[in-house]
Design a protein around this motif. Structure first.
Motif, mmCIF file in Angstrom:
data_model
loop_
_atom_site.group_PDB
_atom_site.id
_atom_site.type_symbol
_atom_site.label_atom_id
_atom_site.label_comp_id
_atom_site.label_asym_id
_atom_site.label_seq_id
_atom_site.Cartn_x
_atom_site.Cartn_y
_atom_site.Cartn_z
ATOM 1 N N LYS A 21 1.024 -10.320 5.838
ATOM 2 C CA LYS A 21 1.406 -9.276 4.887
ATOM 3 C C LYS A 21 1.400 -9.815 3.456
ATOM 4 O O LYS A 21 0.968 -9.142 2.537
ATOM 5 C CB LYS A 21 2.794 -8.738 5.229
ATOM 6 N N ASN A 22 1.912 -11.039 3.294
ATOM 7 C CA ASN A 22 1.912 -11.662 1.972
ATOM 8 C C ASN A 22 0.496 -11.785 1.420
ATOM 9 O O ASN A 22 0.219 -11.452 0.268
ATOM 10 C CB ASN A 22 2.537 -13.055 2.047
ATOM 11 N N GLY A 25 -0.918 -8.508 0.485
ATOM 12 C CA GLY A 25 -0.306 -8.039 -0.754
ATOM 13 C C GLY A 25 -0.976 -8.659 -1.966
ATOM 14 O O GLY A 25 -1.298 -7.971 -2.936
ATOM 15 N N MET A 26 -1.235 -9.978 -1.884
ATOM 16 C CA MET A 26 -1.895 -10.683 -2.979
ATOM 17 C C MET A 26 -3.308 -10.143 -3.186
ATOM 18 O O MET A 26 -3.744 -9.913 -4.301
ATOM 19 C CB MET A 26 -1.985 -12.179 -2.672
ATOM 20 N N GLU A 29 -3.185 -6.742 -4.815
ATOM 21 C CA GLU A 29 -2.771 -6.789 -6.208
ATOM 22 C C GLU A 29 -3.883 -7.376 -7.091
ATOM 23 O O GLU A 29 -4.136 -6.879 -8.188
ATOM 24 C CB GLU A 29 -1.477 -7.612 -6.340
ATOM 25 N N ASN A 32 -6.392 -4.694 -7.560
ATOM 26 C CA ASN A 32 -5.926 -3.681 -8.505
ATOM 27 C C ASN A 32 -6.070 -4.156 -9.946
ATOM 28 O O ASN A 32 -6.447 -3.376 -10.826
ATOM 29 C CB ASN A 32 -4.465 -3.325 -8.244
ATOM 30 N N ASN A 62 -2.229 -3.814 6.939
ATOM 31 C CA ASN A 62 -0.813 -4.048 6.705
ATOM 32 C C ASN A 62 0.046 -3.133 7.570
ATOM 33 O O ASN A 62 0.992 -3.560 8.227
ATOM 34 C CB ASN A 62 -0.504 -3.820 5.219
ATOM 35 N N CYS A 97 3.658 6.358 -3.896
ATOM 36 C CA CYS A 97 3.361 5.337 -4.919
ATOM 37 C C CYS A 97 2.431 4.254 -4.373
ATOM 38 O O CYS A 97 1.575 3.738 -5.082
ATOM 39 C CB CYS A 97 4.643 4.655 -5.371
ATOM 40 N N LYS A 98 2.647 3.906 -3.098
ATOM 41 C CA LYS A 98 1.846 2.850 -2.497
ATOM 42 C C LYS A 98 0.368 3.205 -2.529
ATOM 43 O O LYS A 98 -0.487 2.332 -2.478
ATOM 44 C CB LYS A 98 2.264 2.631 -1.040
ATOM 45 N N PRO A 101 -3.208 3.857 -6.512
ATOM 46 C CA PRO A 101 -4.518 3.307 -6.918
ATOM 47 C C PRO A 101 -5.664 3.832 -6.051
ATOM 48 O O PRO A 101 -6.739 4.161 -6.561
ATOM 49 C CB PRO A 101 -4.346 1.794 -6.708
ATOM 50 N N PHE B 15 7.331 -18.327 -4.125
ATOM 51 C CA PHE B 15 5.902 -18.226 -3.896
ATOM 52 C C PHE B 15 5.266 -17.930 -5.268
ATOM 53 O O PHE B 15 5.283 -16.809 -5.736
ATOM 54 C CB PHE B 15 5.682 -17.100 -2.881
ATOM 55 N N GLU B 17 2.329 -17.735 -6.705
ATOM 56 C CA GLU B 17 1.254 -16.756 -6.888
ATOM 57 C C GLU B 17 1.824 -15.342 -6.971
ATOM 58 O O GLU B 17 1.423 -14.529 -7.804
ATOM 59 C CB GLU B 17 0.279 -16.830 -5.699
ATOM 60 N N PHE B 18 2.759 -15.101 -6.068
ATOM 61 C CA PHE B 18 3.359 -13.776 -6.034
ATOM 62 C C PHE B 18 4.173 -13.525 -7.297
ATOM 63 O O PHE B 18 4.124 -12.439 -7.879
ATOM 64 C CB PHE B 18 4.226 -13.631 -4.782
ATOM 65 N N ALA B 21 1.984 -12.441 -10.029
ATOM 66 C CA ALA B 21 1.562 -11.043 -9.888
ATOM 67 C C ALA B 21 2.674 -10.095 -10.354
ATOM 68 O O ALA B 21 2.420 -9.135 -11.089
ATOM 69 C CB ALA B 21 1.193 -10.746 -8.437
ATOM 70 N N MET B 25 2.889 -7.339 -13.505
ATOM 71 C CA MET B 25 3.323 -5.947 -13.351
ATOM 72 C C MET B 25 4.379 -5.593 -14.391
ATOM 73 O O MET B 25 4.326 -4.540 -15.021
ATOM 74 C CB MET B 25 3.948 -5.730 -11.964
ATOM 75 N N PRO B 113 4.355 -5.863 0.904
ATOM 76 C CA PRO B 113 3.763 -5.933 -0.426
ATOM 77 C C PRO B 113 4.018 -4.643 -1.210
ATOM 78 O O PRO B 113 4.193 -3.599 -0.611
ATOM 79 C CB PRO B 113 2.270 -6.056 -0.105
ATOM 80 N N PHE B 114 4.044 -4.736 -2.532
ATOM 81 C CA PHE B 114 4.201 -3.519 -3.334
ATOM 82 C C PHE B 114 3.288 -3.604 -4.541
ATOM 83 O O PHE B 114 2.867 -4.694 -4.930
ATOM 84 C CB PHE B 114 5.658 -3.327 -3.770
ATOM 85 N N ASN B 115 2.962 -2.460 -5.116
ATOM 86 C CA ASN B 115 2.117 -2.455 -6.310
ATOM 87 C C ASN B 115 2.952 -2.066 -7.534
ATOM 88 O O ASN B 115 4.135 -1.771 -7.413
ATOM 89 C CB ASN B 115 0.912 -1.523 -6.134
ATOM 90 N N ARG B 116 2.316 -2.050 -8.700
ATOM 91 C CA ARG B 116 3.065 -1.778 -9.933
ATOM 92 C C ARG B 116 3.670 -0.376 -9.957
ATOM 93 O O ARG B 116 4.721 -0.164 -10.538
ATOM 94 C CB ARG B 116 2.175 -1.995 -11.156
#
Lengths: 230, 331
Positions: A21-22, A25-26, A29, A32, A62, A97-98, A101, B15, B17-18, B21, B25, B113-116
């Motif tokens: 998942k990490n 996520g990277m 992002e 994006n 995910n 929101c997820k 994009p 972490f 890298e995270f 990110a 944001m 994970p989440f986005n902006r």
């Protein structure tokens, strides 16, 4: 001994899912950020489609991972069920929101219709995993519109409707027996529906059961998914 | 509308890298000042030097303090402003949530994970809520209960969305001000087919204060039945059972709670004390062992759990030695 093995497997599964998942996520992002540099330029349709595809597929992996972990825990009676009161407007906004994009890239409009002060009891973590899958599917099949709405009348009903071709007839006819619909040859396993039904049932309270229904039509004329819980 | 450009943010994330990110944001949202640290210890130091408006902390921070322990320490030592918005970043929300005692809850949880877009939506809501409720919280901190209750009504009127939170705060004020009859009346208005956990909790506390212990027990039993992860219900239940001189029941109740979350030291110590009283030396050792283990990085650690652990291990050894002697004699 068997218990020992199970708890080791549990730990390995949970931490693998966590790591994957990490990474996803990277990945998402980074993608994006790349895409946002082009925001004000008109992209070639082909590039846009590729971007949308990567977005969609990574969100899907995910979500499948979350479902896999939850179903495994459910089978072993280790799934923590943590219901609480939540504001539906906030909750549904977060779920969409997820996908902003992705929906932007695909030119899809979405609307959320819910009373500002509507609150209900549910496990927001599990419900989020269910809706993520359903909204992801709607984005895949819709032409241009998605409506998310919510009402409360003895049961809480969350509805996701689109203007795509709708659910296949045989899927609707399964009427809840979605495990039958799992067909490895089509690439769409229907795991999401199996999961959604399990989670709806987990939300049963006293003698009232939770359930899901599929139908076609409505205002937008496409597929309609509904989850109802007491 | 929230003016992010004026806000200072701290990211606590091991972490890197995270963290980068997330920092991007926040910058895109307009925040110009963002610091990043990789451990809770560094975060505490940073909070001594700066006053942050937003703290985004990961729950899992490696072998040292976790995000929840960080929040506890920041609140306990007054290292953050009451206005600071604390957001807990988690891999699995449920797991982190049950670890938090009710007086140390973050303002929001966000799952990786989440986005902006999601982060902005969470922050918008958490900050707006905090700003709107701030006058009530100030009155409560000054123990101006009547004024706080009045403010609750005003805020709820202007923001129907916060009606439930305002009811919750009003209930807190009524109980704190010992207006138990009014609180009981208010509970009756709030009761529905499915009561919110805080309604059941308040009802249980009111009944307890009115010395209606059997009814209070019934209420907390309903709370843990309907909301099994609402661990404060077990604590209250055990407290009443203990008062009614039912230490064995009280021990069983707390054992159910630590099974769901072993991290709260206060609860482990209570459990250890009950087990000692019940002569259940194995459970006593287990509870104090956990208290020592989870206390290692916590601001709530004390010498007591070490002393008690030593004592219980001593008792265990004596017990074993006693059995040994008996066997020998028989042999």
């Amino acid at each position: 001994m068997k218990d020992d093995n199970q708890s080791i497997f549990n730990l390995v599964l949970a931490s693998t899912v966590h790591d994957m998942k990490n990474s996803l996520g990277m990945l998402g992002e980074s993608l994006n950020s790349i895409f946002e540099q082009f925001e004000n330029k008109i992209l070639e349709p082909k590039v846009r489609d590729h971007y949308g595809a990567v977005q969609y597929e990574s969100a899907r992996v995910n979500n499948l991972l979350m479902q896999l972990l939850a179903l495994y825990k459910l089978e072993n009676e280790q799934l923590p069920f943590n219901p609480n009161y939540y504001n539906l407007g906030d909750f549904l906004e977060e779920q969409s929101c997820k996908f902003i994009p992705l929906m932007k890239a695909k030119g899809i409009n979405y609307q959320i219709k819910v009373a500002e002060d509507l609150e209900a009891v549910f496990d927001d973590n599990l419900m989020a995993t269910v809706l993520e899958n359903i909204i992801g599917n709607a984005i895949r099949y819709t032409k241009s519109q998605i409506h998310i709405s919510c009402s409360f009348d003895r049961l809480l009903t969350i509805q996701i409707a689109d203007d795509g071709p709708g659910y296949p007839k045989q899927m609707i006819e399964l009427a809840g027996d979605y495990i039958q619909g799992i067909d490895q040859s089509t690439g769409s396993t229907g795991l999401g529906l199996v999961f959604a039904k399990k989670i709806a049932e987990l939300h049963s309270h006293k003698d009232v059961k939770g359930n899901i229904t599929l139908s076609n039509g409505g205002e937008l004329g496409g597929g309609i998914f509904e989850i109802k819980i007491p | 509308m929230i003016h992010y450009s004026k806000l200072k943010a701290l990211i606590v994330e091991d972490f890197t890298e995270f963290a980068r990110a997330v920092s991007t944001m926040l910058r895109d949202m307009g925040i110009s000042h963002t610091d990043t640290v990789t451990s809770a210890e560094a975060a505490i130091q940073a909070c001594r030097e700066h006053k942050y408006d937003i703290i985004l902390s990961d729950y899992n921070l490696g072998p040292q303090k976790d995000g929840q322990q960080l929040l506890e320490e920041l609140i306990e030592f007054n290292l953050i402003k009451p206005k600071t918005t604390f957001v807990m970043v988690t891999a699995e929300k449920n797991a982190a949530m049950v670890m938090a005692a009710i007086e140390f809850l973050p303002d929001a949880y966000v799952t990786k994970p989440f986005n902006r877009h999601l982060l902005k939506s969470k922050l918008d809501k958490a900050i707006a809520k905090k700003q709107t409720l701030e006058p009530i919280k100030i009155a409560m901190r000054k123990c101006q209960w009547m004024k706080a209750i009045e403010l609750c009504a005003n805020v709820a009127n202007q923001n129907p969305k916060y009606k439930n939170t305002c009811n919750q705060l009003k209930m807190k004020c009524l109980i704190a001000n010992e207006q138990l009859d009014e609180a009981g009346q208010f509970i009756k208005q709030l009761q529905k087919k499915r009561c919110a956990p805080w309604v059941l909790r308040s009802q249980g506390i009111i009944l307890y204060k009115q010395q209606e212990l059997d009814q209070s027990i019934e209420c907390f039993n309903r709370l843990i039945h309907d909301y099994p992860m609402y661990l404060e219900g077990y604590d209250w239940l055990a407290k009443i059972q203990h008062q009614l001189n039912r230490p064995i029941e009280a021990q069983k109740t707390l054992q159910k709670a630590v099974l769901r979350s072993p991290k709260l030291i206060k609860r482990q110590k209570l459990l250890g004390g009950l087990a000692e009283q019940n002569n259940d030396i194995n459970s006593m050792t287990e509870a104090y062992r956990q208290a020592v283990k989870y206390g290692e990085h916590s601001v709530f650690r004390s010498a007591e759990e070490y002393v008690k652990l030593t004592k219980s291990i001593g008792l265990q050894l004596k017990g074993d030695a006693g059995r040994q002697r008996k066997t020998n004699r028989r042999g």
